[in-house]
Design a protein around this motif. Structure first.
Motif, PDB file in Angstrom:
ATOM      1  N   SER A  37       0.801  -1.227   0.000  1.00  0.00           N
ATOM      2  CA  SER A  37       0.000   0.000   0.000  1.00  0.00           C
ATOM      3  C   SER A  37       0.834   1.276   0.000  1.00  0.00           C
ATOM      4  N   LEU A  38       2.066   1.193   0.519  1.00  0.00           N
ATOM      5  CA  LEU A  38       2.954   2.352   0.686  1.00  0.00           C
ATOM      6  C   LEU A  38       2.426   3.346   1.713  1.00  0.00           C
ATOM      7  N   SER A  39       1.469   2.939   2.533  1.00  0.00           N
ATOM      8  CA  SER A  39       0.930   3.834   3.557  1.00  0.00           C
ATOM      9  C   SER A  39       2.017   4.328   4.509  1.00  0.00           C
ATOM     10  N   SER A  40       2.958   3.454   4.847  1.00  0.00           N
ATOM     11  CA  SER A  40       4.015   3.834   5.786  1.00  0.00           C
ATOM     12  C   SER A  40       4.811   5.028   5.257  1.00  0.00           C
ATOM     13  N   PHE A  41       5.159   5.001   3.972  1.00  0.00           N
ATOM     14  CA  PHE A  41       5.955   6.090   3.398  1.00  0.00           C
ATOM     15  C   PHE A  41       5.109   7.357   3.226  1.00  0.00           C
ATOM     16  N   LYS A  42       3.857   7.183   2.845  1.00  0.00           N
ATOM     17  CA  LYS A  42       2.973   8.342   2.706  1.00  0.00           C
ATOM     18  C   LYS A  42       2.805   9.046   4.050  1.00  0.00           C
ATOM     19  N   GLN A  43       2.684   8.250   5.110  1.00  0.00           N
ATOM     20  CA  GLN A  43       2.502   8.844   6.435  1.00  0.00           C
ATOM     21  C   GLN A  43       3.747   9.575   6.904  1.00  0.00           C
ATOM     22  N   VAL A  44       4.922   8.974   6.698  1.00  0.00           N
ATOM     23  CA  VAL A  44       6.140   9.634   7.185  1.00  0.00           C
ATOM     24  C   VAL A  44       6.412  10.906   6.381  1.00  0.00           C
ATOM     25  N   ILE A  45       6.063  10.927   5.111  1.00  0.00           N
ATOM     26  CA  ILE A  45       6.210  12.151   4.320  1.00  0.00           C
ATOM     27  C   ILE A  45       5.283  13.237   4.857  1.00  0.00           C
ATOM     28  N   PHE A  46       4.071  12.844   5.267  1.00  0.00           N
ATOM     29  CA  PHE A  46       3.144  13.823   5.837  1.00  0.00           C
ATOM     30  C   PHE A  46       3.689  14.369   7.152  1.00  0.00           C
ATOM     31  N   PHE A  47       4.280  13.511   7.973  1.00  0.00           N
ATOM     32  CA  PHE A  47       4.886  13.977   9.225  1.00  0.00           C
ATOM     33  C   PHE A  47       5.960  15.035   8.946  1.00  0.00           C
ATOM     34  N   VAL A  48       6.772  14.787   7.918  1.00  0.00           N
ATOM     35  CA  VAL A  48       7.810  15.758   7.556  1.00  0.00           C
ATOM     36  C   VAL A  48       7.166  17.057   7.071  1.00  0.00           C
ATOM     37  N   ASP A  49       6.091  16.946   6.312  1.00  0.00           N
ATOM     38  CA  ASP A  49       5.372  18.147   5.864  1.00  0.00           C
ATOM     39  C   ASP A  49       4.813  18.934   7.047  1.00  0.00           C
ATOM     40  N   CYS A  50       4.490  18.219   8.142  1.00  0.00           N
ATOM     41  CA  CYS A  50       3.988  18.890   9.348  1.00  0.00           C
ATOM     42  C   CYS A  50       5.085  19.656  10.077  1.00  0.00           C
ATOM     43  N   GLY A  51       6.337  19.289   9.829  1.00  0.00           N
ATOM     44  CA  GLY A  51       7.449  19.972  10.487  1.00  0.00           C
ATOM     45  C   GLY A  51       8.464  19.069  11.139  1.00  0.00           C
ATOM     46  N   PHE A  52       8.151  17.781  11.283  1.00  0.00           N
ATOM     47  CA  PHE A  52       9.099  16.842  11.882  1.00  0.00           C
ATOM     48  C   PHE A  52      10.303  16.624  10.961  1.00  0.00           C
ATOM     49  N   ASN A  53      11.430  16.252  11.559  1.00  0.00           N
ATOM     50  CA  ASN A  53      12.576  15.721  10.825  1.00  0.00           C
ATOM     51  C   ASN A  53      12.526  14.203  10.884  1.00  0.00           C
ATOM     52  N   LEU A  54      12.853  13.551   9.798  1.00  0.00           N
ATOM     53  CA  LEU A  54      12.988  12.098   9.821  1.00  0.00           C
ATOM     54  C   LEU A  54      14.405  11.782  10.276  1.00  0.00           C
ATOM     55  N   LEU A  55      14.560  11.536  11.573  1.00  0.00           N
ATOM     56  CA  LEU A  55      15.879  11.321  12.163  1.00  0.00           C
ATOM     57  C   LEU A  55      16.481   9.990  11.742  1.00  0.00           C
ATOM     58  N   ASP A  56      15.646   8.951  11.706  1.00  0.00           N
ATOM     59  CA  ASP A  56      16.156   7.616  11.383  1.00  0.00           C
ATOM     60  C   ASP A  56      15.017   6.731  10.895  1.00  0.00           C
ATOM     61  N   THR A  57      15.314   5.903   9.905  1.00  0.00           N
ATOM     62  CA  THR A  57      14.392   4.865   9.456  1.00  0.00           C
ATOM     63  C   THR A  57      14.926   3.546   9.987  1.00  0.00           C
ATOM     64  N   MET A  58      14.350   3.089  11.087  1.00  0.00           N
ATOM     65  CA  MET A  58      14.817   1.883  11.755  1.00  0.00           C
ATOM     66  C   MET A  58      13.952   0.689  11.361  1.00  0.00           C
ATOM     67  N   ILE A  59      14.477  -0.483  11.585  1.00  0.00           N
ATOM     68  CA  ILE A  59      13.779  -1.720  11.231  1.00  0.00           C
ATOM     69  C   ILE A  59      13.525  -2.551  12.481  1.00  0.00           C
ATOM     70  N   TYR A  60      12.288  -2.984  12.623  1.00  0.00           N
ATOM     71  CA  TYR A  60      11.881  -3.933  13.668  1.00  0.00           C
ATOM     72  C   TYR A  60      11.813  -5.307  13.011  1.00  0.00           C
ATOM     73  N   GLN A  61      12.850  -6.112  13.246  1.00  0.00           N
ATOM     74  CA  GLN A  61      12.977  -7.438  12.642  1.00  0.00           C
ATOM     75  C   GLN A  61      12.417  -8.497  13.586  1.00  0.00           C
ATOM     76  N   LYS A  62      11.486  -9.294  13.083  1.00  0.00           N
ATOM     77  CA  LYS A  62      10.878 -10.356  13.884  1.00  0.00           C
ATOM     78  C   LYS A  62      11.677 -11.644  13.701  1.00  0.00           C
ATOM     79  N   LYS A  63      12.094 -12.213  14.830  1.00  0.00           N
ATOM     80  CA  LYS A  63      12.926 -13.421  14.758  1.00  0.00           C
ATOM     81  C   LYS A  63      12.130 -14.640  14.321  1.00  0.00           C
ATOM     82  N   ASN A  64      10.880 -14.693  14.678  1.00  0.00           N
ATOM     83  CA  ASN A  64      10.060 -15.862  14.349  1.00  0.00           C
ATOM     84  C   ASN A  64       8.742 -15.392  13.734  1.00  0.00           C
ATOM     85  N   VAL A  65       8.531 -15.744  12.483  1.00  0.00           N
ATOM     86  CA  VAL A  65       7.313 -15.341  11.780  1.00  0.00           C
ATOM     87  C   VAL A  65       6.715 -16.554  11.073  1.00  0.00           C
TER      88      VAL A  65
END
Length: 313
Positions: free
Chosen positions: A101-129
């Motif tokens: 869906s790309l919702s995650s990227f659309k949302q973070v771009i909106f946050f930046v448009d609101c004034g936030f800085n994107l400090l880091d794009t981190m990954i939450y890796q699941k060990k067992n899926v």
């Protein structure tokens, strides 16, 4: 008790602008039921030190019919975050008709448009899926994004130093660094410490009795691990800071904030989830970690910094 208050203008006639001061019932160190998009409007500006939350992922879950008003929540989160404060937004995307869906990227771009800085794009890796279905025609999805957004320059960063160094104690020489023009430059020798600063891909066990021991938490359809919340709270806040989860679900962020001697506010629209979170936070065994002789700032001894920079020779 501390409350969140805000002056708002609620009426306009031909001759008068009516001003009313609203004193909310959003007491600190409590969980409140309601629509975050509306309740956040009652917060003062520059009020929250850290927000750690995870929104609904597209239409992957039915959260008791909750209507997610993302844009209003995003704007309010920027307004109420202190200068230098942090928002951790944990999110994944729905895949439909062989496309994410790309919702995650659309949302973070909106946050930046609101004034936030994107400090880091981190990954939450699941060990067992669980395995993916062959008809999906792709590899097993095993991670989610953790967007770390800051309101200006971050005022707090307590890096977790728990990554074992393979060559700890052994003098390293001959290393080079790539320069902007493509050339290399030799760096001075150094002796790596036993542990180095963690990278930005964090790995956690998930599932029953793995991401939490609280059986009642599994009545919520989507949780993130307690250690994930703990690690972000340790990294971006200090003892006594205010931690918010405006979509608190089963209360994981709030539980870890309490354990780590932070103040907290939780909001959720579903009465059932608020009750689950309240039960988790009311456990008698839920003593702040600092009372368990772990040391200042609520940081357990195993996570205390052992030095970020290697010794230069």
């Amino acid at each position: 008790k501390s409350v969140v208050s805000k002056k708002v203008y609620i009426g306009l006639t031909r001759d008068y602008l009516i001003q009313v001061e609203v004193i909310s019932m959003l007491e600190i160190n409590q969980i409140h039921q309601g629509d975050s998009a509306e309740l956040l409007k009652q917060f003062d500006d520059n009020f929250v030190d850290l927000t750690v939350t995870s929104p609904p992922y597209d239409n992957l879950r039915d959260y008791k019919g909750y209507n997610f008003n993302f844009k209003t929540i995003a704007k309010e989160l920027y307004r109420i975050t202190k200068d230098g404060g942090i928002l951790v937004w944990i999110i994944g995307d729905q895949t439909k008709d062989f496309s994410e869906s790309l919702s995650s990227f659309k949302q973070v771009i909106f946050f930046v448009d609101c004034g936030f800085n994107l400090l880091d794009t981190m990954i939450y890796q699941k060990k067992n899926v669980p395995p993916t279905y062959p008809n999906m025609r792709r590899y097993v999805p095993s991670f989610e994004y953790m967007f770390v957004l800051s309101k200006g320059k971050p005022m707090t960063f307590n890096p977790i130093i728990d990554r074992p160094n393979k060559y700890a104690g052994i003098k390293k020489t001959g290393d080079t660094q790539r320069q902007k023009d493509g050339s290399t430059k030799k760096v001075r020798g150094y002796i790596p410490k036993e542990f180095g600063m963690r990278f930005n891909i964090w790995n956690y066990d998930v599932g029953r009795n793995k991401d939490t021991k609280d059986i009642i938490a599994f009545k919520h359809p989507a949780r993130f691990p307690e250690d994930l919340a703990k690690d972000h709270i340790l990294s971006w806040s200090n003892k006594g800071d205010l931690v918010l989860d405006p979509l608190c679900g089963s209360g994981t962020t709030l539980k870890m904030a309490k354990l780590l001697n932070r103040r907290y506010i939780g909001i959720d629209s579903a009465k059932e989830y608020v009750e689950i979170a309240q039960k988790r936070l009311s456990q008698k065994s839920l003593l702040p970690l600092a009372e368990k002789k772990d040391g200042g700032n609520g940081i357990p001894p195993t996570l205390k910094s052992v030095g970020i920079l290697p010794k230069i020779l």
